[in-house]
Motif scaffolding. Structure first.
Motif, PDB file in Angstrom:
ATOM      1  N   TYR A  17     -71.044 -20.318  38.768  1.00  0.00           N
ATOM      2  CA  TYR A  17     -72.229 -19.462  38.636  1.00  0.00           C
ATOM      3  C   TYR A  17     -73.329 -20.167  37.849  1.00  0.00           C
ATOM      4  O   TYR A  17     -74.484 -20.208  38.271  1.00  0.00           O
ATOM      5  CB  TYR A  17     -71.850 -18.146  37.963  1.00  0.00           C
ATOM      6  CG  TYR A  17     -73.046 -17.285  37.674  1.00  0.00           C
ATOM      7  CD1 TYR A  17     -73.673 -16.587  38.695  1.00  0.00           C
ATOM      8  CD2 TYR A  17     -73.573 -17.185  36.391  1.00  0.00           C
ATOM      9  CE1 TYR A  17     -74.784 -15.807  38.441  1.00  0.00           C
ATOM     10  CE2 TYR A  17     -74.675 -16.417  36.132  1.00  0.00           C
ATOM     11  CZ  TYR A  17     -75.284 -15.721  37.148  1.00  0.00           C
ATOM     12  OH  TYR A  17     -76.387 -14.952  36.889  1.00  0.00           O
ATOM     13  N   LEU A  18     -72.964 -20.734  36.708  1.00  0.00           N
ATOM     14  CA  LEU A  18     -73.965 -21.403  35.874  1.00  0.00           C
ATOM     15  C   LEU A  18     -74.541 -22.637  36.566  1.00  0.00           C
ATOM     16  O   LEU A  18     -75.748 -22.891  36.499  1.00  0.00           O
ATOM     17  CB  LEU A  18     -73.357 -21.782  34.526  1.00  0.00           C
ATOM     18  CG  LEU A  18     -72.970 -20.613  33.628  1.00  0.00           C
ATOM     19  CD1 LEU A  18     -72.272 -21.120  32.365  1.00  0.00           C
ATOM     20  CD2 LEU A  18     -74.174 -19.765  33.270  1.00  0.00           C
ATOM     21  N   SER A  20     -74.757 -23.198  39.841  1.00  0.00           N
ATOM     22  CA  SER A  20     -75.606 -22.769  40.949  1.00  0.00           C
ATOM     23  C   SER A  20     -76.938 -22.238  40.448  1.00  0.00           C
ATOM     24  O   SER A  20     -77.995 -22.551  40.995  1.00  0.00           O
ATOM     25  CB  SER A  20     -74.905 -21.689  41.772  1.00  0.00           C
ATOM     26  OG  SER A  20     -73.734 -22.194  42.341  1.00  0.00           O
ATOM     27  N   THR A  21     -76.889 -21.441  39.389  1.00  0.00           N
ATOM     28  CA  THR A  21     -78.120 -20.898  38.815  1.00  0.00           C
ATOM     29  C   THR A  21     -78.994 -22.016  38.266  1.00  0.00           C
ATOM     30  O   THR A  21     -80.209 -22.043  38.495  1.00  0.00           O
ATOM     31  CB  THR A  21     -77.788 -19.891  37.695  1.00  0.00           C
ATOM     32  OG1 THR A  21     -76.955 -18.869  38.239  1.00  0.00           O
ATOM     33  CG2 THR A  21     -79.047 -19.271  37.126  1.00  0.00           C
ATOM     34  N   LEU A  24     -80.526 -24.073  41.171  1.00  0.00           N
ATOM     35  CA  LEU A  24     -81.626 -23.343  41.808  1.00  0.00           C
ATOM     36  C   LEU A  24     -82.867 -23.303  40.911  1.00  0.00           C
ATOM     37  O   LEU A  24     -83.992 -23.403  41.392  1.00  0.00           O
ATOM     38  CB  LEU A  24     -81.192 -21.934  42.175  1.00  0.00           C
ATOM     39  CG  LEU A  24     -80.204 -21.846  43.334  1.00  0.00           C
ATOM     40  CD1 LEU A  24     -79.716 -20.411  43.497  1.00  0.00           C
ATOM     41  CD2 LEU A  24     -80.838 -22.336  44.625  1.00  0.00           C
ATOM     42  N   ALA A  25     -82.669 -23.154  39.600  1.00  0.00           N
ATOM     43  CA  ALA A  25     -83.802 -23.147  38.671  1.00  0.00           C
ATOM     44  C   ALA A  25     -84.507 -24.496  38.672  1.00  0.00           C
ATOM     45  O   ALA A  25     -85.745 -24.560  38.682  1.00  0.00           O
ATOM     46  CB  ALA A  25     -83.326 -22.793  37.265  1.00  0.00           C
TER      47      ALA A  25
END
Length: 74
Positions: A17-18, A20-21, A24-25
């Motif tokens: 999750y971290l 991927s986030t 994307l950021a």
């Protein structure tokens, strides 16, 4: 009663999750400058970018300790 979720699974899920986030950021921040993946063919970019969170998930799952379980039937 359901078995508890292993620490390995939790660590790998949080890392995915971290990662991927974060990815994307970063891509959103540099979307005007495609130099990060500009040299790659468009058809290859998604597969290469997907390797980043996959690698982080693998390392997090490998590094996390195994959750001991009681023998079945106890």
């Amino acid at each position: 009663m359901a078995a508890p979720v292993e620490k390995k699974v939790t660590a790998a899920s949080v890392a995915a999750y971290l990662a991927s986030t974060g990815l994307l950021a970063i891509l959103t921040a540099i979307q005007d400058n495609a130099g990060l993946v500009g040299g790659l063919p468009d058809s290859v970019e998604p597969f290469l970018l997907a390797l980043v969170p996959t690698a982080i998930t693998f390392v997090a799952g490998w590094a996390a300790k195994h959750t001991p379980r009681r023998p079945a039937g106890v």
